[in-house]
Design a protein around this motif. Structure first.
Motif, PDB file in Angstrom:
ATOM      1  N   ARG A 116      -7.279   2.990 -11.686  1.00  0.00           N
ATOM      2  CA  ARG A 116      -5.839   2.821 -11.895  1.00  0.00           C
ATOM      3  C   ARG A 116      -5.288   4.216 -12.173  1.00  0.00           C
TER       4      ARG A 116
ATOM      5  N   LYS B 256       0.930   5.797  -0.429  1.00  0.00           N
ATOM      6  CA  LYS B 256       0.257   7.104  -0.472  1.00  0.00           C
ATOM      7  C   LYS B 256       1.208   8.062  -1.173  1.00  0.00           C
TER       8      LYS B 256
ATOM      9  N   GLU C 172      -3.951   7.073  -3.005  1.00  0.00           N
ATOM     10  CA  GLU C 172      -3.678   5.939  -2.130  1.00  0.00           C
ATOM     11  C   GLU C 172      -4.166   4.673  -2.799  1.00  0.00           C
ATOM     12  N   GLY C 173      -3.381   3.600  -2.660  1.00  0.00           N
ATOM     13  CA  GLY C 173      -3.775   2.325  -3.244  1.00  0.00           C
ATOM     14  C   GLY C 173      -2.613   1.362  -3.242  1.00  0.00           C
ATOM     15  N   LYS C 174      -2.714   0.327  -4.080  1.00  0.00           N
ATOM     16  CA  LYS C 174      -1.646  -0.681  -4.206  1.00  0.00           C
ATOM     17  C   LYS C 174      -0.636  -0.220  -5.243  1.00  0.00           C
TER      18      LYS C 174
ATOM     19  N   GLU D  43      -3.105   1.314  -8.018  1.00  0.00           N
ATOM     20  CA  GLU D  43      -4.465   0.840  -8.278  1.00  0.00           C
ATOM     21  C   GLU D  43      -5.268   0.773  -6.995  1.00  0.00           C
ATOM     22  N   THR D  44      -6.556   1.139  -7.127  1.00  0.00           N
ATOM     23  CA  THR D  44      -7.521   0.919  -6.059  1.00  0.00           C
ATOM     24  C   THR D  44      -8.531  -0.073  -6.627  1.00  0.00           C
ATOM     25  N   GLU D  45      -9.539  -0.422  -5.859  1.00  0.00           N
ATOM     26  CA  GLU D  45     -10.559  -1.337  -6.384  1.00  0.00           C
ATOM     27  C   GLU D  45     -11.311  -0.690  -7.546  1.00  0.00           C
ATOM     28  N   GLU D  46     -11.390   0.646  -7.547  1.00  0.00           N
ATOM     29  CA  GLU D  46     -12.169   1.352  -8.559  1.00  0.00           C
ATOM     30  C   GLU D  46     -11.346   1.898  -9.719  1.00  0.00           C
TER      31      GLU D  46
ATOM     32  N   ASP E 275       0.854  -1.182   0.000  1.00  0.00           N
ATOM     33  CA  ASP E 275       0.000   0.000   0.000  1.00  0.00           C
ATOM     34  C   ASP E 275       0.888   1.228   0.000  1.00  0.00           C
TER      35      ASP E 275
END
Length: 154
Positions: free
Chosen positions: A134, A101, A115-117, A129-132, A99
């Motif tokens: 890129r 930021k 924030e995301g992977k 990427e987040t669930e929603e 993860d």
């Protein structure tokens, strides 16, 4: 002299780390006060105290043999930390899957905080990427980038 020492330490470390499946994150050498050589290593399967001790013993012996640092110093070997600030482009590959930021110098599509992977680096763009969504964030627009430690929920 400081930069030469850091570069030589990196040269000595890389084959050792490869042998154990570790990655070199950073080498710092501060000479203000008591000199300290800090080495940050990362194990994709989880950096252990044993990993750090192993590296410390091996590199300590090599540094003694090489007589690379001609004065007394402290050697510290550790993991990069859960919320490490990313300093160089290689780290965006080393920490893929973690993860992250990122704060940008100027807005991208109206946003300054992402924030995301972390998915890596492609053509000087950090992929997050987040669930929603890129995001592709130009490296030159990054003001600050940190690994994030997100506690799991119940």
């Amino acid at each position: 002299m400081r930069e030469e020492i850091i570069e030589r330490v990196k040269e000595l470390l890389l084959p050792l780390l490869e042998e154990r499946g570790l990655k070199l994150v950073d080498v710092e050498f501060s000479t203000g006060g008591k000199p300290i050589l800090r080495i940050y290593v990362y194990n994709p399967e989880g950096t252990s105290i044993e990993d750090c001790e192993w590296v410390s013993r091996r590199i300590g012996t090599l540094l003694d043999v090489e007589d690379l640092i001609p004065f007394s110093y402290i050697l510290e070997v550790s993991s990069p930390g859960l919320e490490r600030k990313l300093k160089n482009r290689e780290e965006y590959e080393i920490f893929k899957g973690r993860d992250i930021k990122i704060v940008t110098k100027e807005p991208i599509n109206g946003k300054n905080v992402f924030e995301g992977k972390l998915k890596g680096l492609e053509d000087d763009r950090i992929i997050v990427e987040t669930e929603e969504e890129r995001y592709e964030i130009p490296l030159n627009l990054v003001s600050k980038a940190n690994l994030e430690f997100i506690k799991g929920g119940e």
